[in-house]
Write an enzyme that holds these catalytic residues in place. Sequence first.
Site, PDB file in Angstrom:
ATOM      1  N   ASP A  31      -4.273   1.395   2.451  1.00 16.53           N
ATOM      2  CA  ASP A  31      -4.380   1.840   3.848  1.00 16.53           C
ATOM      3  C   ASP A  31      -4.251   3.359   3.990  1.00 16.53           C
ATOM      4  O   ASP A  31      -4.968   3.978   4.758  1.00 16.53           O
ATOM      5  CB  ASP A  31      -3.247   1.234   4.704  1.00 16.53           C
TER       6      ASP A  31
ATOM      7  N   GLU B 186      10.409  -3.702  -0.612  1.00 15.72           N
ATOM      8  CA  GLU B 186      10.965  -2.348  -0.526  1.00 15.72           C
ATOM      9  C   GLU B 186      11.727  -2.181   0.786  1.00 15.72           C
ATOM     10  O   GLU B 186      12.848  -1.678   0.814  1.00 15.72           O
ATOM     11  CB  GLU B 186       9.846  -1.299  -0.579  1.00 15.72           C
TER      12      GLU B 186
HETATM   13  C1  LIG Z   1      -7.490   6.332   5.196  1.00 18.32           C
HETATM   14  O1  LIG Z   1      -7.987   6.014   3.912  1.00 18.32           O
HETATM   15  C2  LIG Z   1      -8.264   4.640   3.713  1.00 18.32           C
HETATM   16  C3  LIG Z   1      -8.665   4.415   2.275  1.00 18.32           C
HETATM   17  O2  LIG Z   1      -9.451   5.453   1.771  1.00 18.32           O
HETATM   18  C4  LIG Z   1      -9.351   4.189   4.692  1.00 18.32           C
HETATM   19  O3  LIG Z   1      -9.628   2.833   4.544  1.00 18.32           O
HETATM   20  C5  LIG Z   1      -8.862   4.451   6.108  1.00 18.32           C
HETATM   21  O4  LIG Z   1      -9.871   4.133   7.051  1.00 18.32           O
HETATM   22  C6  LIG Z   1      -8.478   5.914   6.268  1.00 18.32           C
HETATM   23  N1  LIG Z   1      -7.905   6.065   7.593  1.00 18.32           N
HETATM   24  C7  LIG Z   1      -8.366   6.953   8.443  1.00 18.32           C
HETATM   25  C8  LIG Z   1      -7.734   6.915   9.781  1.00 18.32           C
HETATM   26  O5  LIG Z   1      -9.236   7.746   8.161  1.00 18.32           O
END
Ligand SMILES: *[C@@H]1O[C@H](CO)[C@@H](O)[C@H](O)[C@H]1NC(C)=O
Length: 539
Positions: A33, A97
């Site tokens: 995420d 955790e």
């Molecule tokens: C953050 O990175 C993840 C994995 O690369 C992606 O799935 C996610 O959409 C990104 N979040 C934003 C808010 O850009």
Amino acid sequence: MKRKMSSSPEIGSTSDGTLGALFDVFLSFRGPDTRTNFTYTLYYALLDKGIRVFIDKKGIGVGEEIGPEIFHAIDDSKICIPIFSKGYASSRWCLRELEHMMQCRKTNELEILPVFYDVEPSDVKLETRVYRDALTQHKKECGVETVQGWEDALKEVTKIKGWDAKNKGYGELAHLIARKVSVKLKVSSVYISDELVGMDESVNEIVDMLNVESKDIRIIGIWGMGGIGKTTLAKVVYSKLSTNFESHSFISDIREASKGFGLLNVQRQLISNIIGDVGVELSSIDHGMNMIKDQFCRMKVLIFLDDVDHASQLMALAAKKEWFGMGSRIVVTTRNKSVLCKFQSQFEHCLIYEAKELNNLAALRLFSKHAFRSDSPPNAFLSLSTEVITKTGGLPLAIEVIGSFLCGKTKEVVWQDTLEKMDHLLHEDVKEKLMLSYEKLDHPQKQIFLDIACFLSGKNKSYATYMWDDCGFFPEEGIDVLLLMSLVKIGEENTLWMHDQLKDLGKSIVHQEYYKDPRKGSRVWELGGPDIVQNRKGI
Ligand SMILES: *[C@@H]1O[C@H](CO)[C@@H](O)[C@H](O)[C@H]1NC(C)=O
Ligand SMILES: *[C@@H]1O[C@H](CO)[C@@H](O)[C@H](O)[C@H]1NC(C)=O
Ligand SMILES: *[C@@H]1O[C@H](CO)[C@@H](O)[C@H](O)[C@H]1NC(C)=O
């Protein structure tokens, strides 16, 4: 450059020498995420502040057991930051955790600072399906009892005030959190040795000059010869005041760092520190200057620029007061007062503090700390210690170097030898540091320096000036430069004065020249003798 006394720049080791917690901060997050965006941004923002962070870089794969090292890392941290994203509860490792963190919070003094990344506290509290569905799934696989613990932890953690990541850029949020954490840990991003002695008065004087209450924009110079303790003084002031500012940065050793193309890196470091974004890319010094101006002008910042030796460095980092928000403070340490003169007109207040030698009492204490690991020497060594510090002329660097050298040496004969050596030899580490200033001088200035070192300290400046005039050395200008570099002072009744350690430096340089080529032996002197012979024929 060798750094004897500050060889352990670790942050967070406690003053009694024990290690304390291994980590300051533990980050708990669901890799897919947030790893690549928010978590890494936060990770680097924390590192930038000198905070030690545990982050699971390997990423625990699905199906593997959470290792005991993860639990130990939590046990060994002072602050845990769970980053709640949509998928957090789908990961059993995250939940384990969290459960462990909540337990530690009860037993240890672990602090938890939750971040609600793309979920609401109500999601985490299981009032919505976002996390509830995931837990229902876990119940089938892990049993009701295990999952109950996780549910409790989730409900419990929402009672703690956390950050809401919505409507904030990652950079901004990471920066806010890093600042909060750094205040909580009371770590400053600079290492200060425990052996601070005799500095209170100087620190207070500088704090007064900075007057953080006032809304104007100030630049303060801490000026003095090498080894006098400017950097240490600056670090103490910095760690005392930094929490009064929206953002702050301490850039060390600019002289060394800006060699070659380094100045661009220094700019980048400053910008990252202040705006809390590690991804700053700069194409040129001008670009960096514009960026500093654009980004800093609405912020109240505290910036320390350590060991600046050229005006161009200040030009690139802090040229004008307009670059900074109201109440900002810039502090520069330097050996060369001229560096600051140019900027006097650019700031409302440009004040200069001259760093001073330690008085005898403080010198003795500093020496004892290094030589005996105590505040005062044992009686048997009192008079020897006093002799040693007299010869250092109150220069902290020399006191530390010699003190450390004598540490554990209990034979009086070793001390006597050292004292004797100090009469005509400068310790290598001290010499190396002082040499830096000498090397900056041009040829006539070097000659003037050497003359004063060898035989003119304490003598009438007017007399010496006639002589140098005859040699074509431009003495007025030369002496000015030496004054500005803190290599010489003018005492009462127009006498020249030079620090003992600098005199020793000068003499050792002349010695070396002589041994390299005796025909060039330029100066002959007798220590303490009134009849000084000068022989300039070789020049
Ligand atoms: C953050 O990175 C993840 C994995 O690369 C992606 O799935 C996610 O959409 C990104 N979040 C934003 C808010 O850009
Ligand atoms: C002192 O700084 C000024 C301004 O940057 C510079 O012009 C001068 O050469 C420096 N002096 C020495 C001895 O380094
Ligand atoms: C140094 O020389 C000047 C001018 O010759 C004189 O006024 C001053 O008193 C002298 N100082 C000392 C310490 O002799």
